[in-house]
Design a protein around this motif. Structure first.
Motif, PDB file in Angstrom:
ATOM      1  N   LYS A   1       5.478  -0.384   3.726  1.00 21.05           N
ATOM      2  CA  LYS A   1       4.476   0.449   4.391  1.00 21.05           C
ATOM      3  C   LYS A   1       4.773   0.447   5.874  1.00 21.05           C
ATOM      4  O   LYS A   1       4.691  -0.594   6.512  1.00 21.05           O
TER       5      LYS A   1
ATOM      6  N   ARG B   1       8.466   8.014  -4.273  1.00 16.77           N
ATOM      7  CA  ARG B   1       7.710   7.271  -3.256  1.00 16.77           C
ATOM      8  C   ARG B   1       6.313   6.942  -3.740  1.00 16.77           C
ATOM      9  O   ARG B   1       5.791   5.866  -3.464  1.00 16.77           O
TER      10      ARG B   1
ATOM     11  N   ALA C   1       6.656   4.209  -6.227  1.00  9.96           N
ATOM     12  CA  ALA C   1       6.978   2.943  -5.585  1.00  9.96           C
ATOM     13  C   ALA C   1       5.705   2.286  -5.052  1.00  9.96           C
ATOM     14  O   ALA C   1       5.536   1.076  -5.113  1.00  9.96           O
ATOM     15  N   ARG C   2       4.777   3.102  -4.579  1.00 12.68           N
ATOM     16  CA  ARG C   2       3.556   2.558  -4.000  1.00 12.68           C
ATOM     17  C   ARG C   2       2.530   2.186  -5.071  1.00 12.68           C
ATOM     18  O   ARG C   2       1.881   1.161  -4.996  1.00 12.68           O
TER      19      ARG C   2
ATOM     20  N   ASP D   1       9.383  -0.483  -1.406  1.00 11.09           N
ATOM     21  CA  ASP D   1       8.372   0.248  -0.669  1.00 11.09           C
ATOM     22  C   ASP D   1       7.858  -0.591   0.491  1.00 11.09           C
ATOM     23  O   ASP D   1       7.201  -1.598   0.304  1.00 11.09           O
TER      24      ASP D   1
END
Ligand code: ADP
Ligand code: ZN
Length: 775
Positions: free
Chosen positions: A238, A308, A311-312, A236
């Motif tokens: 950003k 997602r 993953a965060r 992940d």
């Protein structure tokens, strides 16, 4: 005590109830003692109860029904019915005044001593609950009820051959199927029962014989359930936000900081990075010590979004999906209510996630109709998100590339703050969209243009998506001699021909039969008309035999696993052309797809529903958005017989605002939502006349009631037969109530509901507030 479940007697059985607070019971309710308290910790508190009560009141149903919907699967507790023999039963067995079948059932009960009804039903073929009830009415068996907690893990039956079992055993002589099953087991080792059923059909009797004679063993094994386990989480990173993302996140951050109710409409074109905005907003909320609910239209179609978020936020995320066992669902629920997870992702029922301190509710693809539940309670999770937000001082973000007319209207009226992401990330262009006017294509499946582009794309090693709203091969089977259309005997819809399986199917009730080929009226051979995904696939193979094609529809993608497998193949370039239904329209990033062909944009336009134009626009725009997510710009070809239709014109220009402005004008002229409120009253019953009579009596009552109001305050349309006038052998009628005054419409409907209940007899009446389905 509030929020705990209890075991209570109900009629002559036991049932699970919820403690909803102290107070006087209504005058006509009989009080009963609580037998047992099931929970140590409550499942809801005052605040959540207030929310559930609001929902029950607004959708005109009982609190009990909402409690049940809010706690799916009974939350790990259920009641088991146990059956025992009586003295009379033993006597009846002796006197033999029973059918053979009843005797078998009674003998089984007698041998077992006591047996759960579930087990009994699975043990003796053709046994029904009605039969058991009849035995009890005659005093031959008795029922008792016990509480059972569901196993925490889902298991499946595994069958294997016993050690030393051989097919040549004399006992197996002339037992062909049993020998075959045993041979299969010897070859394949441990085989799940379901797989065995797929190969051999109904194997119950064979297996119990094989087991009884020591040939096989039957065990239980845990099923792996995480449907998302298959795809690995990419690391992940950003990304740096785009300017528009930055602005949107800033506004949301500000609102989160204030800790007050604040609704947003996040309107971002496909590929503009809405998900990143959600993730940042969730991060903000968690930072404030509060929790987040993320609603998605259908969890099995959004595995990548789930990935997602995981993953965060890692272990802070609970995903509610249909593959969970009741026990696991209970665990997720419990973790949310204890604050052990901070984010719950799920389809509409996740709006009831039992957080104590929710700080944000995000509704992805807010325009999707799957947020509305079709059966009682007919709640709309998108609308409830706003209610919950108000009750808990939370931020609510409704996100979409094609916002609903309702939400767009609310943004115009400044009830929602409007956030816009008009550009794709990293300067990726929106695809170019072209119309192919099918009026000049002589009835071909592919227009000249689309055919050229498919071939060109294939030779450039790029991927193509072909979208069609109908699965199967032919969507209409008609007799060329007398015009007879093949219809489902249970439902008033035409049957669809599925070529691969050579069967005709009903997409309403699931009926599937071999196609006999002859018209039932005149004996002429039937012809298939209309195009389904199978036919498109066939046509594609004719044009480019060497292309690797795959279909993505309810026929090919039954479970999440096969969906993920299909995405995997697409990602690895093992598929050149994907042919699919709505499923392919959902928000997946498929960078290799540079061409999208919409086989027929007109499919939804003919549906008798004031939202059909809106649906068509949304669908075409969303599918078009699948193209050009990678570095190569995408191309879309929209085939239509109605190129001038505003839905299609605007979709071609990908102009949501233009479409919505025009659509709202139309809605205002016709007095449809958001300029009015609707309630749909539906009547269903097994006998057509009875159902119609009930609907008509209700209609008379409604018309009488309406005379007491100001003229035109509430309009009544119908009752009339539903467009699909019969489903699963139940006849269907409906009556639409319409008013510009929501409060008035509610009180009117409540009165009507009470009065109607006296005249509708056995006919089932359901009230759908803010309906979406008029078929
Ligand atoms: P949407 O939900 O609006 O269709 P997504 O959120 O799925 O769009 O974003 C599309 C793609 O762009 C995803 O692969 C995502 O990781 C990527 N992305 C999102 N925001 C950014 C950004 N600021 N910079 C670069 N890539 C981004
Ligand atoms: Zn049917």
């Amino acid at each position: 005590m509030l929020g705990k479940r209890v075991l209570v007697p109900f009629r002559n059985r036991k049932t699970i109830g919820f403690i909803v607070g102290p107070g006087e019971p209504p005058p006509d309710v009989e009080l009963r003692d609580v037998l047992d308290i099931i929970d140590d910790e409550p499942l809801f508190d005052e605040k959540r109860l207030a929310f559930l009560k609001w929902a029950a009141d607004y959708y005109m149903t009982s609190l009990g029904i909402v409690l049940k919907a809010a706690h799916p699967g009974g939350l790990g507790a259920s009641i088991r019915r146990v059956i025992k023999m009586t003295q009379d039963g033993i006597g009846a067995l002796d006197r033999r005044r029973l059918t053979d079948h009843e005797a078998i059932v009674l003998k089984t009960v007698l041998n077992a001593g006591e047996i759960s009804s579930q087990k009994l039903l699975s043990l003796v073929d053709n046994t029904s609950t009605e039969l058991l009830n009849s035995l009890r009415r005659r005093g031959l068996v008795e029922f008792s009820y016990e509480l059972k907690s569901d196993p925490k893990v889902k298991t499946e039956k595994i069958i294997s051959a016993s050690q030393g079992a051989v097919v040549s055993d004399p006992l197996l002589r002339r037992k062909k199927t049993k020998s075959q099953i045993l041979e299969y087991l010897i070859e394949n080792g441990r085989v799940p029962l379901d797989d065995l059923k797929e190969v051999f059909g109904n194997v119950k009797a064979h297996l119990s014989w094989l087991f009884g004679n020591g040939f096989i063993e039957i065990g239980e094994e845990e099923v792996t359930r995480d449907p998302f386990a298959g795809i690995e989480i990419k690391e992940d990173v950003k990304p740096a936000l785009t300017l528009d993302q930055e602005i949107a996140c800033g506004k949301i951050r500000e609102a989160v900081g204030k800790g007050r109710f604040a609704p947003f409409l996040l309107h971002g074109v496909t590929g503009s990075g809405k998900t990143e905005v959600y993730l940042r907003a969730i991060e903000e909320v968690i930072g404030k010590g509060r929790e987040a609910i993320l609603l998605v239209p259908e969890i099995s179609l959004t595995p990548l979004l789930v990935k997602r978020v995981r993953a965060r936020f890692g272990r802070n995320v609970a995903v509610i999906h249909s593959a969970l066992s009741d026990g696991e669902r209970f665990d997720s629920w419990r973790m949310a209510s204890r604050g052990e997870v901070k984010v719950v992702i799920g389809a509409r029922s996740a709006i009831f996630a039992p957080f104590r301190n929710v700080g944000i509710v995000i509704v992805d693809e807010e325009h999707e109709t799957s947020y509305k539940q079709d059966e009682t309670p007919c709640y709309n999770a998108r609308d409830l998100a706003l209610v919950l937000g108000r009750m808990t001082d939370s931020v609510v973000v409704l996100g979409s590339a094609t916002p609903s007319a309702e939400s767009y209207y609310n943004a115009l009226k400044r009830r929602f703050e409007y956030l816009s992401l008009p550009l794709r990330v990293e300067d990726r262009p929106l695809p170019t969209v072209e119309v192919a006017d099918m009026r000049y294509e002589g009835g071909a499946i592919f227009s000249q243009r689309l055919r050229e582009e498919i071939v060109d794309n294939f030779w450039h090693d790029k991927q193509t998506i072909l979208f069609l709203n109908r699965r199967g091969y032919s969507t209409l089977i008609i007799c060329p001699a007398c015009g007879e259309i093949m219809k489902c005997p249970n439902c008033s819809v035409s049957l669809t021909y599925h070529a691969r399986e050579d069967s005709v199917r009903c997409h309403m009730c699931g009926l599937s039969e071999k196609l006999t080929g002859a018209c039932s009226k005149c004996g002429e051979s039937m012809h298939g008309l209309g195009i389904g995904t199978q036919k498109v696939e066939e046509e594609l193979r004719r044009i480019i035999p060497e292309a690797k094609a795959a279909r993505m529809d309810r026929d090919t993608v039954a479970g999440k696993k096969s969906l993920l497998a299909l995405y995997g193949k697409l990602e690895r370039g093992e598929i050149d052309v994907l042919i699919g239904t709505q499923m392919v329209a959902k928000g997946h990033d498929l960078p290799g797809v540079t061409l999208v062909g919409v086989i027929s944009a007109d499919m939804a336009l003919g549906i008798p529903d004031f939202r059909s134009g809106e649906r068509t626009f949304q669908l075409v725009t969303q599918v078009a958005g699948r193209a050009g997510r990678g570095d190569v710009p995408g191309k879309v070809i929209v085939q239509t017989y109605n190129p001038e239709h505003p839905s299609i014109e605007h979709a071609v220009r990908q102009d949501s605002k233009g479409f919505l402005d025009e659509e709202l004008k139309l809605r205002e002229e016709l007095g449809y939502p958001p300029y009015s409120r609707l309630v749909n009253v539906r009547f269903t019953g097994r006998i057509e006349r009875e159902t119609r009579d009930a609907a008509e009596r209700a209609g008379e009552i409604a018309r009488k009631l309406v005379t007491k109001l100001k003229p035109g305050a509430v309009q009544i349309l119908g009752p009339s037969p539903c467009p699909v006038s019969k489903i699963r052998n139940r006849y269907r009628f409906q009556m639409l109530l319409k008013s510009t005054n929501g409060g008035l419409l509610r009180s009117f409907t409540k009165k009507l509901k009470k009065l109607m209940s006296n005249v509708t007899g056995d006919v089932r009446v359901s009230v759908d507030v803010d309906p979406y389905n008029f078929s």
